[in-house]
Write a protein that holds these residues in place. Structure first.
Motif, mmCIF file in Angstrom:
data_model
loop_
_atom_site.group_PDB
_atom_site.id
_atom_site.type_symbol
_atom_site.label_atom_id
_atom_site.label_comp_id
_atom_site.label_asym_id
_atom_site.label_seq_id
_atom_site.Cartn_x
_atom_site.Cartn_y
_atom_site.Cartn_z
ATOM 1 N N ILE A 255 107.581 108.868 -26.452
ATOM 2 C CA ILE A 255 108.216 108.911 -27.813
ATOM 3 C C ILE A 255 107.572 110.150 -28.563
ATOM 4 O O ILE A 255 106.392 110.486 -28.750
ATOM 5 N N THR A 256 108.614 111.064 -28.977
ATOM 6 C CA THR A 256 108.496 112.396 -29.418
ATOM 7 C C THR A 256 109.034 112.612 -30.800
ATOM 8 O O THR A 256 110.097 111.799 -31.180
ATOM 9 N N ASN A 257 108.457 113.803 -31.607
ATOM 10 C CA ASN A 257 109.499 114.028 -32.714
ATOM 11 C C ASN A 257 109.931 115.641 -32.275
ATOM 12 O O ASN A 257 110.101 116.387 -33.197
ATOM 13 N N PHE A 258 110.099 116.028 -31.033
ATOM 14 C CA PHE A 258 110.461 117.265 -30.489
ATOM 15 C C PHE A 258 111.814 117.820 -30.860
ATOM 16 O O PHE A 258 112.035 119.223 -31.321
ATOM 17 N N ASP A 259 112.817 116.886 -31.250
ATOM 18 C CA ASP A 259 114.160 117.328 -31.492
ATOM 19 C C ASP A 259 113.932 117.936 -32.824
ATOM 20 O O ASP A 259 114.838 118.832 -33.045
ATOM 21 N N LYS A 260 112.925 117.464 -33.833
ATOM 22 C CA LYS A 260 113.101 117.894 -35.180
ATOM 23 C C LYS A 260 112.099 119.017 -35.109
ATOM 24 O O LYS A 260 112.012 120.215 -36.222
ATOM 25 N N THR A 261 111.037 119.327 -34.332
ATOM 26 C CA THR A 261 109.882 120.299 -34.751
ATOM 27 C C THR A 261 109.935 121.234 -33.763
ATOM 28 O O THR A 261 109.234 122.087 -33.909
ATOM 29 N N LEU A 262 110.845 121.227 -32.653
ATOM 30 C CA LEU A 262 110.939 122.332 -31.653
ATOM 31 C C LEU A 262 112.449 122.948 -31.500
ATOM 32 O O LEU A 262 113.095 122.269 -31.466
ATOM 33 N N PRO A 263 112.504 124.064 -31.385
ATOM 34 C CA PRO A 263 113.947 124.676 -31.102
ATOM 35 C C PRO A 263 114.322 124.516 -29.560
ATOM 36 O O PRO A 263 113.262 124.209 -28.691
ATOM 37 N N LYS A 264 115.529 124.327 -29.391
ATOM 38 C CA LYS A 264 116.023 124.489 -27.887
ATOM 39 C C LYS A 264 116.068 125.682 -27.469
ATOM 40 O O LYS A 264 116.217 126.454 -28.033
ATOM 41 N N PRO A 265 115.780 125.695 -25.939
ATOM 42 C CA PRO A 265 115.583 124.427 -25.107
ATOM 43 C C PRO A 265 114.081 124.208 -25.053
ATOM 44 O O PRO A 265 113.872 123.257 -24.260
ATOM 45 N N GLN A 266 113.140 124.692 -25.787
ATOM 46 C CA GLN A 266 111.862 124.083 -25.578
ATOM 47 C C GLN A 266 111.591 122.883 -25.800
ATOM 48 O O GLN A 266 110.806 122.133 -25.163
#
Length: 367
Positions: free
Chosen positions: A178-189
């Motif tokens: 479970i992460t919040n990466f979609d909100k806190t990191l740019p794609k593709p990172q």
């Protein structure tokens, strides 16, 4: 199967012509083998598997045909080990496994399936034959198998590492944190970072006591650092444990600090031997901010935090990460204390134990 049908190939002109052309094809492969040993050989195996499957289907040649084929090829190429009866059966199995790719949920149209098969062949011929056999004998379907083929190519896994990853269920665990990466990191990172995480992490190599502390868990992970890094995945470079950082006039200690050479960022790992609590996310967010300020340069991507705990409630984790500004992933870990298979087989079945107890009761009641 009727003997006349299954042995009809023995004096068959078509068979003799086919075996002759097969020998010639393999001689051509041998000439190219010095340059592209693996791919050329596996492409030959693919064509051989296809021809074996086609001929057994169309001409009704049984498995005795494979015995004859093995002898003929081994007599012609005695130095080649790949023409044993066992390997010919593997070649047929390998071809059938990959040639039957279908879309999940619906029957694939022939044109689309053929394209998928071609894409698969382009990948599977990049890894050694032994790796291919591990994958088709241990994977349930082509989607799972392709996952391990791609991971083997990306990470240059040895056969033993590949076997370990399959047996530990990496396919089911990868990218499930479970992460919040979609909100806190740019794609593709963000996508790469999610793929990096697992849930749960498998720490079966640990030998901690029953009621261990976080310090003991940390100590044992570092005692088994090589296995720990293998479980974390490719790209993790260990920087230190209880890593001291100074913020204001106070000192703080990060459980484990890594640098990820593929994501080009620092990774802060916090270990918890109990159930996830919302305050853990806040503390990890603080550590990530500190590392970004103290160590991160313009060449580095944003620091990522990973919280690995014994248990978690998905909803509580999602609420806790919703308004967190730094990229955090939360995963569980598992330590399975199972008996070795050889010991399991020597133990009596529970039904046998119950039957024995009932016999004892009956004997006592008869006295």
């Amino acid at each position: 199967m009727n003997d006349k049908i299954s042995t009809g190939w023995k004096n068959d002109k078509k068979y003799n012509e086919w075996i002759k052309s097969l020998k010639e094809k393999f001689r051509q492969v041998q000439l190219k083998a010095a340059v592209k040993v693996n791919s050329e050989l596996l492409n030959f195996y693919w064509e051989l598997g296809k021809e074996i499957a086609d001929k057994q289907k169309e001409v009704k040649w049984g498995d005795k045909f494979l015995e004859r084929l093995s002898k003929d090829l081994m007599n012609e190429f005695p130095e080649v080990k790949g023409f044993s009866l066992r390997n010919l059966k593997y070649i047929r199995q390998w071809y059938l496994f990959w040639s039957n790719i279908e879309e999940i949920g619906q029957q694939a149209v022939a044109q689309f399936r053929d394209k998928k098969v071609q894409q698969a062949v382009a990948l599977i011929t990049q890894i050694p034959w032994g790796h291919n056999l591990v994958i088709i004998t241990k994977c349930k379907n082509s989607e799972e198998a392709l996952f391990y083929v791609q991971k083997t190519i990306e990470n240059s896994w040895s056969r033993s590492v590949l076997t370990h990853q399959i047996e530990s269920g990496l396919y089911e665990r990868a990218g499930k944190s479970i992460t919040n990466f979609d909100k806190t990191l740019p794609k593709p990172q963000s996508d790469l970072a999610k793929e990096m995480l697992k849930d749960p992490y498998c720490f079966d190599f640990l030998a901690v006591r029953e009621n261990y502390t976080e310090k003991e868990l940390e100590n044992d992970l570092l005692t088994n650092l090589t296995k720990f890094l293998l479980e974390l995945g490719a790209g993790f470079s260990f920087l230190g444990r209880q890593y001291k950082i100074e913020v204001g006039e106070e000192e703080f200690y990060i459980d484990l600090l890594f640098y990820h050479v593929k994501l080009h960022c620092y990774i802060v790992v916090e270990l918890k031997t109990g159930r996830f609590k919302p305050e853990y996310a806040g503390k990890l967010n603080f550590y990530i901010s500190a590392v970004d300020s103290l160590f991160k340069t313009e060449k580095d991507n944003p620091t990522i935090g990973i919280l690995i705990c014994k248990e978690k409630d998905k909803t509580i984790v999602e609420y806790s990460l919703r308004d967190i500004s730094k990229p955090i992933g939360v995963s569980e870990y598992k330590i399975t204390r199972e008996l070795p298979e050889e010991l399991k087989s020597s133990l009596p079945d529970i039904k046998d134990i119950e039957a024995s107890l009932n016999e004892v009761k009956e004997e006592k009641s008869d006295e």
